[in-house]
Motif scaffolding. Structure first.
Motif, mmCIF file in Angstrom:
data_model
loop_
_atom_site.group_PDB
_atom_site.id
_atom_site.type_symbol
_atom_site.label_atom_id
_atom_site.label_comp_id
_atom_site.label_asym_id
_atom_site.label_seq_id
_atom_site.Cartn_x
_atom_site.Cartn_y
_atom_site.Cartn_z
ATOM 1 N N TYR A 1 -6.827 2.794 -3.187
ATOM 2 C CA TYR A 1 -6.506 4.008 -2.443
ATOM 3 C C TYR A 1 -5.637 5.169 -3.339
ATOM 4 O O TYR A 1 -5.896 6.265 -3.470
ATOM 5 N N LYS A 50 -9.630 3.255 3.930
ATOM 6 C CA LYS A 50 -8.425 3.866 4.127
ATOM 7 C C LYS A 50 -8.527 5.255 3.560
ATOM 8 O O LYS A 50 -8.188 6.228 4.222
ATOM 9 N N ALA A 51 -9.085 5.513 2.341
ATOM 10 C CA ALA A 51 -9.200 6.764 1.644
ATOM 11 C C ALA A 51 -10.087 7.250 2.515
ATOM 12 O O ALA A 51 -10.210 8.835 2.744
ATOM 13 N N ARG A 52 -11.221 6.784 2.742
ATOM 14 C CA ARG A 52 -12.215 7.514 3.672
ATOM 15 C C ARG A 52 -11.697 7.913 5.166
ATOM 16 O O ARG A 52 -12.031 9.039 5.293
ATOM 17 N N THR A 104 0.907 -1.106 0.053
ATOM 18 C CA THR A 104 0.076 0.089 0.108
ATOM 19 C C THR A 104 0.661 1.273 0.128
ATOM 20 O O THR A 104 0.454 2.256 -0.949
ATOM 21 N N GLY A 130 -9.176 -0.580 0.651
ATOM 22 C CA GLY A 130 -8.611 0.444 0.138
ATOM 23 C C GLY A 130 -9.496 1.784 0.164
ATOM 24 O O GLY A 130 -9.299 2.903 0.445
ATOM 25 N N SER A 137 -8.125 7.134 -5.297
ATOM 26 C CA SER A 137 -8.658 7.998 -4.540
ATOM 27 C C SER A 137 -7.942 9.394 -4.011
ATOM 28 O O SER A 137 -8.187 10.316 -4.194
ATOM 29 N N LYS A 138 -6.721 8.925 -3.690
ATOM 30 C CA LYS A 138 -5.600 10.010 -3.460
ATOM 31 C C LYS A 138 -5.368 10.855 -4.564
ATOM 32 O O LYS A 138 -5.512 12.261 -4.446
ATOM 33 N N THR A 172 -18.347 7.693 1.458
ATOM 34 C CA THR A 172 -18.139 6.204 0.460
ATOM 35 C C THR A 172 -19.369 5.606 0.030
ATOM 36 O O THR A 172 -20.354 5.597 0.929
ATOM 37 N N GLY A 220 -6.427 -3.151 -2.907
ATOM 38 C CA GLY A 220 -6.797 -2.195 -2.053
ATOM 39 C C GLY A 220 -5.969 -0.891 -1.981
ATOM 40 O O GLY A 220 -6.031 0.288 -2.042
ATOM 41 N N GLU A 227 -8.636 8.672 5.570
ATOM 42 C CA GLU A 227 -7.488 9.786 5.459
ATOM 43 C C GLU A 227 -8.069 10.929 5.003
ATOM 44 O O GLU A 227 -7.689 12.055 5.414
ATOM 45 N N VAL A 269 0.774 4.231 -2.719
ATOM 46 C CA VAL A 269 0.517 5.544 -2.338
ATOM 47 C C VAL A 269 1.742 6.509 -3.229
ATOM 48 O O VAL A 269 1.310 7.425 -3.819
#
Length: 347
Positions: free
Chosen positions: A286, A65-67, A8, A62, A289-290, A74, A282, A69, A12
């Protein structure tokens, strides 16, 4: 060897470096397009849905994790039995219309639907896992499954005591044949005396190849009867049946996609899950999403392979390190794949 916990983090890095990234296309005033106030990430699951302890659950992780951070809202939507491409189109369009961005289809089955929908919502970034879809606002998240499977084959060849190992594929499609090809090559390159038994559960996904643990269990039992003592399944939810059969017979199973040794639902069988061939779905969810959050949305084909730790082999089971020669053989094979000395088959 690179431990899977790094996957992960590397994904990123892929997002933050903007690898193959371009700006999301268009300022169209299409009335169907989503509002500019993005809600957050949404995923539409593949067959088997959330709770498969594998592919879909990795995508969910994943998204979570985005939610956490980014403070995203979602949404995640389950597939329906016997659904059509039109149903998938409606699902993706509904999520985009509600303002979710990105909208991610988990699985190659979303290919036709995403092709039809993405151009209608040019302000929304779409992602698809395991397929390549052309579009200015589409990120195709693809993986070198054959590389992780090669490492699984090396592990199987080192762990077998009968010189017979098995492969169970959910559906006979090109994606799953990549898993089989890499696995067979890894086995044969490590020990040419080892025989690989292969079986596909169904010819089409509609027949339940990815969603029927009973079919997986029956196939595994048949291979065990033929002396297979290491079984690798690339079969989604059906793989749980393979793992159950292996544990009952006290032979090794190799998981797929997620680290199945750590999955709560598989805890009764985990002592017989030697390792898992992983792809960081995942991390890819992420990363996309980032990229949207950073206003630098990824588009085009994003490939996750051993070089970026997008695939790998888990080492969670303490027994993994105890199999004679396994760790060294896997480490060597991994480096040779990265260096280009080993070219892994995809079919």
């Amino acid at each position: 060897m690179r431990r899977i916990s790094k996957l992960t983090r590397v994904a990123v890095g892929v997002a933050s470096l903007g690898l193959v990234a371009t700006a999301c296309g268009g300022t169209s005033s299409d009335s169907g397009d989503s509002d500019s106030n993005d809600k957050g990430v949404a995923i539409a699951y593949d067959i088997g849905g959330k709770g498969d302890q594998s592919f879909n659950d990795a995508a969910y992780a994943g998204m979570v994790k985005a939610r956490d951070e980014f403070g995203y809202k979602t949404a995640d939507i389950e597939p329906t039995e016997g659904e059509t491409d039109a149903d998938k189109e409606q699902r993706l369009a509904s999520l985009a219309k509600q303002g979710y961005n990105p909208v991610i289809g988990v699985g190659f089955a979303y290919g036709p639907a995403m092709t039809a929908v993405a151009s209608k919502y040019p302000k929304t970034t779409f992602g698809i896992v395991d397929s390549v879809v052309e579009g200015k606002n589409v990120a195709s998240l693809v993986f070198a499954e054959e590389q992780a499977s090669y490492l699984a084959g090396v592990a199987a060849a080192k762990a077998t005591k009968t010189d017979v190992v098995g492969f169970v594929g959910g559906v006979d499609v090109p994606l799953i044949r990549k898993f089989e090809a890499g696995y067979k090559q890894g086995v044969q390159d490590t020990n040419s005396k080892v025989k690989v038994l292969s079986q596909y559960l169904t010819q089409t996904a509609e027949e339940g190849g990815f969603s029927s643990p009973d079919k997986g269990k029956a196939a595994a039992e048949g291979q065990i009867e033929k002396k297979a003592d290491v079984l690798y399944a690339a079969a989604g939810l059906s793989g749980q049946g393979v793992i159950e059969a292996a544990a009952k017979a006290k032979v090794w199973a190799i998981g797929v996609d997620s680290d199945q040794y750590k999955q709560a639902a598989l805890a009764p069988y985990k002592n017989y899950i030697l390792t898992s061939a992983l792809k960081d779905v995942g991390g890819a969810v992420y990363a996309l999403s980032k990229s949207v959050h950073d206003d630098k949305p990824l588009t085009g084909t994003q490939t996750f392979d051993l070089k970026v730790n997008g695939v790998g082999l888990s080492e969670s089971n303490p027994e993994y390190a105890k199999v004679a020669g396994l760790q060294d053989a896997v480490n060597k094979a991994e480096q040779e794949i990265i260096d280009g000395k080993i070219k892994v088959n995809t079919e």
